[in-house]
Every structure is written in structure tokens, then in C-alpha cells.
Design a protein around this motif. Structure first.
Motif, PDB file in Angstrom:
ATOM      1  N   PRO A  57       0.827  -1.218   0.000  1.00  0.00           N
ATOM      2  CA  PRO A  57       0.000   0.000   0.000  1.00  0.00           C
ATOM      3  C   PRO A  57       0.857   1.262   0.000  1.00  0.00           C
ATOM      4  CG  PRO A  57       0.122  -0.912   2.204  1.00  0.00           C
ATOM      5  CD  PRO A  57       0.790  -1.905   1.285  1.00  0.00           C
ATOM      6  N   ASP A  58       0.254   2.353  -0.462  1.00  0.00           N
ATOM      7  CA  ASP A  58       0.930   3.650  -0.396  1.00  0.00           C
ATOM      8  C   ASP A  58       1.012   4.110   1.056  1.00  0.00           C
ATOM      9  OD1 ASP A  58       1.071   3.916  -3.247  1.00  0.00           O
ATOM     10  OD2 ASP A  58      -1.029   4.543  -3.237  1.00  0.00           O
ATOM     11  N   VAL A  59      -0.071   3.874   1.791  1.00  0.00           N
ATOM     12  CA  VAL A  59      -0.172   4.309   3.185  1.00  0.00           C
ATOM     13  C   VAL A  59      -0.767   3.176   4.013  1.00  0.00           C
ATOM     14  CG1 VAL A  59      -1.250   5.973   4.775  1.00  0.00           C
ATOM     15  CG2 VAL A  59      -0.518   6.724   2.502  1.00  0.00           C
ATOM     16  N   ALA A  60      -0.248   3.010   5.225  1.00  0.00           N
ATOM     17  CA  ALA A  60      -0.836   2.091   6.194  1.00  0.00           C
ATOM     18  C   ALA A  60      -1.208   2.916   7.423  1.00  0.00           C
ATOM     19  CB  ALA A  60       0.145   0.982   6.571  1.00  0.00           C
ATOM     20  N   THR A 120      -4.391  14.978   6.747  1.00  0.00           N
ATOM     21  CA  THR A 120      -3.160  14.202   6.902  1.00  0.00           C
ATOM     22  C   THR A 120      -2.863  13.413   5.632  1.00  0.00           C
ATOM     23  OG1 THR A 120      -3.390  14.053   9.296  1.00  0.00           O
ATOM     24  CG2 THR A 120      -2.002  12.390   8.233  1.00  0.00           C
ATOM     25  N   LEU A 121      -3.871  12.788   5.046  1.00  0.00           N
ATOM     26  CA  LEU A 121      -3.650  12.030   3.810  1.00  0.00           C
ATOM     27  C   LEU A 121      -3.233  12.959   2.669  1.00  0.00           C
ATOM     28  CD1 LEU A 121      -6.500   9.393   4.038  1.00  0.00           C
ATOM     29  CD2 LEU A 121      -4.034   9.043   4.395  1.00  0.00           C
ATOM     30  N   ALA A 122      -3.806  14.150   2.608  1.00  0.00           N
ATOM     31  CA  ALA A 122      -3.385  15.126   1.595  1.00  0.00           C
ATOM     32  C   ALA A 122      -1.927  15.526   1.823  1.00  0.00           C
ATOM     33  CB  ALA A 122      -4.298  16.342   1.622  1.00  0.00           C
ATOM     34  N   TYR A 123      -1.563  15.699   3.081  1.00  0.00           N
ATOM     35  CA  TYR A 123      -0.182  16.048   3.426  1.00  0.00           C
ATOM     36  C   TYR A 123       0.779  14.920   3.036  1.00  0.00           C
ATOM     37  CZ  TYR A 123       3.819  17.414   6.315  1.00  0.00           C
ATOM     38  OH  TYR A 123       5.065  17.752   6.748  1.00  0.00           O
ATOM     39  N   VAL A 124       0.413  13.685   3.375  1.00  0.00           N
ATOM     40  CA  VAL A 124       1.241  12.528   3.034  1.00  0.00           C
ATOM     41  C   VAL A 124       1.386  12.419   1.517  1.00  0.00           C
ATOM     42  CG1 VAL A 124       1.323   9.994   3.060  1.00  0.00           C
ATOM     43  CG2 VAL A 124       0.772  11.239   5.154  1.00  0.00           C
ATOM     44  N   ALA A 125       0.281  12.594   0.795  1.00  0.00           N
ATOM     45  CA  ALA A 125       0.331  12.510  -0.672  1.00  0.00           C
ATOM     46  C   ALA A 125       1.267  13.573  -1.242  1.00  0.00           C
ATOM     47  CB  ALA A 125      -1.076  12.660  -1.252  1.00  0.00           C
ATOM     48  N   GLY A 126       1.206  14.775  -0.705  1.00  0.00           N
ATOM     49  CA  GLY A 126       2.102  15.840  -1.161  1.00  0.00           C
ATOM     50  C   GLY A 126       3.558  15.518  -0.886  1.00  0.00           C
ATOM     51  N   CYS A 127       3.840  15.003   0.288  1.00  0.00           N
ATOM     52  CA  CYS A 127       5.218  14.625   0.636  1.00  0.00           C
ATOM     53  C   CYS A 127       5.710  13.499  -0.269  1.00  0.00           C
ATOM     54  CB  CYS A 127       5.300  14.211   2.103  1.00  0.00           C
ATOM     55  SG  CYS A 127       5.095  15.585   3.255  1.00  0.00           S
ATOM     56  N   ARG A 128       4.853  12.510  -0.520  1.00  0.00           N
ATOM     57  CA  ARG A 128       5.226  11.386  -1.384  1.00  0.00           C
ATOM     58  C   ARG A 128       5.520  11.865  -2.806  1.00  0.00           C
ATOM     59  NH1 ARG A 128       4.132   6.090  -0.142  1.00  0.00           N
ATOM     60  NH2 ARG A 128       3.485   5.706  -2.281  1.00  0.00           N
ATOM     61  N   ALA A 129       4.825  12.919  -3.238  1.00  0.00           N
ATOM     62  CA  ALA A 129       5.005  13.452  -4.589  1.00  0.00           C
ATOM     63  C   ALA A 129       6.118  14.500  -4.659  1.00  0.00           C
ATOM     64  CB  ALA A 129       3.685  14.053  -5.077  1.00  0.00           C
ATOM     65  N   GLY A 130       6.795  14.738  -3.521  1.00  0.00           N
ATOM     66  CA  GLY A 130       7.871  15.729  -3.499  1.00  0.00           C
ATOM     67  C   GLY A 130       7.381  17.154  -3.390  1.00  0.00           C
ATOM     68  N   ARG A 131       6.117  17.329  -2.964  1.00  0.00           N
ATOM     69  CA  ARG A 131       5.539  18.658  -2.800  1.00  0.00           C
ATOM     70  C   ARG A 131       5.012  18.837  -1.380  1.00  0.00           C
ATOM     71  NH1 ARG A 131       2.675  16.435  -6.942  1.00  0.00           N
ATOM     72  NH2 ARG A 131       0.767  16.672  -5.750  1.00  0.00           N
ATOM     73  N   CYS A 146      10.544  12.941  10.086  1.00  0.00           N
ATOM     74  CA  CYS A 146       9.708  13.708   9.171  1.00  0.00           C
ATOM     75  C   CYS A 146       9.853  15.207   9.451  1.00  0.00           C
ATOM     76  CB  CYS A 146       8.242  13.287   9.318  1.00  0.00           C
ATOM     77  SG  CYS A 146       7.079  14.277   8.373  1.00  0.00           S
ATOM     78  N   ALA A 147       9.833  15.583  10.716  1.00  0.00           N
ATOM     79  CA  ALA A 147       9.960  16.987  11.083  1.00  0.00           C
ATOM     80  C   ALA A 147      11.322  17.537  10.672  1.00  0.00           C
ATOM     81  CB  ALA A 147       9.746  17.144  12.594  1.00  0.00           C
ATOM     82  N   ALA A 148      12.375  16.746  10.825  1.00  0.00           N
ATOM     83  CA  ALA A 148      13.722  17.200  10.448  1.00  0.00           C
ATOM     84  C   ALA A 148      13.866  17.359   8.938  1.00  0.00           C
ATOM     85  CB  ALA A 148      14.768  16.219  10.966  1.00  0.00           C
ATOM     86  N   ALA A 149      13.145  16.556   8.165  1.00  0.00           N
ATOM     87  CA  ALA A 149      13.249  16.608   6.713  1.00  0.00           C
ATOM     88  C   ALA A 149      12.579  17.846   6.145  1.00  0.00           C
ATOM     89  CB  ALA A 149      12.626  15.348   6.092  1.00  0.00           C
ATOM     90  N   ARG A 150      11.667  18.450   6.901  1.00  0.00           N
ATOM     91  CA  ARG A 150      10.976  19.655   6.405  1.00  0.00           C
ATOM     92  C   ARG A 150      11.872  20.791   6.577  1.00  0.00           C
ATOM     93  NH1 ARG A 150       5.897  20.652   9.388  1.00  0.00           N
ATOM     94  NH2 ARG A 150       7.302  20.252  11.026  1.00  0.00           N
TER      95      ARG A 150
END
Length: 150
Positions: A57-60, A120-131, A146-150
């Protein structure tokens, strides 16, 4: 489909790891309303890992305390080992999450709202897409990595 729904053609494939049947059903309905695809529902650790490996899956969305005990951390570690899967804890027991978040992206606290899950799912999708969005959505706590990567 609601305004928060997945963009057309880009639904997330989501595994729900939850042992409370009503919560799992509610999540499935919400994910469907948001335009996402539920690839499976698992209520224990062995089932969750097997379904996760079979479906990639993309997300669990993973609860910490499952029918076989506080095994959600083990599930997160196993599923997060596949780089195709982003794990998000959904739990009322956030104190059980280890410091490294077991490879999970972050946590949604229970009880959750539909708005928190959708954002949250919109946020995850954006992160997965590099946005990635500039700010984490309300109700979502990112892992330290995750916080450090932002």
C-alpha cells in the motif's frame, strides 16, 4: 466526492490496521468518500504484515494496540521497511510509540476527526510526490525524522 477528496487519478492505496470493527468500517467509508482505495483491513499483526507485503500500500494507517496486544509498533517497522509504504499511526496510546517512531511518518491521535484524516492524507500525498506543504496539518504529529526533513 468531497472537496478534500484525492485528485482524480491519484487516489492513495491504503491499508487499515485496526482491531475495532466499527472504527475500521468508519475509516473504510471515509477513505472511499475521499476517493482513496482501501487495499485491506487487518486486525492483528501477522495479518497486517501479510496484507501489507501482498498489496504494497501507499499508506498504512496503524493502531498501536491490536487484538494480539501492543503489536502495532512491530507492524509499523515491518511495513515501513518497504519504501513504497508510508506508515501513519492512529492511536490513543501515543506514549507507546518509540522515539524513532518505528519508521512511521507520524501519528494521528484518537479520537480523530474526518478533517484530520483527510488533511493528513493530503499532506502525506504531497510529501510522497515531493511537494510537502509548509505546515503539518492540525491533529497530525510528525515523527522526528519527518519533522527534520521539512
Amino acid at each position: 466526492m468531497t472537496a478534500d477528496a484525492a485528485p482524480s487519478g491519484h487516489p492513495l492505496r491504503i491499508l487499515v490496521v485496526e482491531d475495532e470493527a466499527l472504527i475500521a468500517l468508519e475509516l473504510e467509508c471515509l477513505l472511499d468518500d475521499l476517493g482513496h482505495i482501501t487495499v485491506g483491513v487487518a486486525c492483528n499483526s501477522s495479518e497486517a504484515i501479510a496484507v501489507g507485503r501482498a498489496t504494497a500500500p501507499d499508506v498504512a494507517l496503524v493502531d498501536i494496540h491490536l487484538v494480539d496486544g501492543p503489536t502495532g509498533v512491530e507492524v509499523a517497522r515491518a511495513l515501513a521497511a518497504d519504501p513504497r509504504t508510508t506508515v501513519v499511526f492512529m492511536t490513543a496510546n501515543a506514549k507507546r510509540i518509540p522515539d524513532d517512531f518505528a519508521g512511521a511518518f507520524g501519528v494521528i491521535a484518537k479520537p480523530y476527526s474526518e478533517r484530520v484524516v483527510a488533511s493528513t492524507l493530503a499532506y502525506v500525498a504531497g510529501c510522497r510526490a515531493g511537494r510537502p506543504q509548509a505546515h503539518c496539518p492540525d491533529g497530525f504529529s510528525p515523527s522526528p525524522a519527518c519533522a527534520a526533513a521539512r
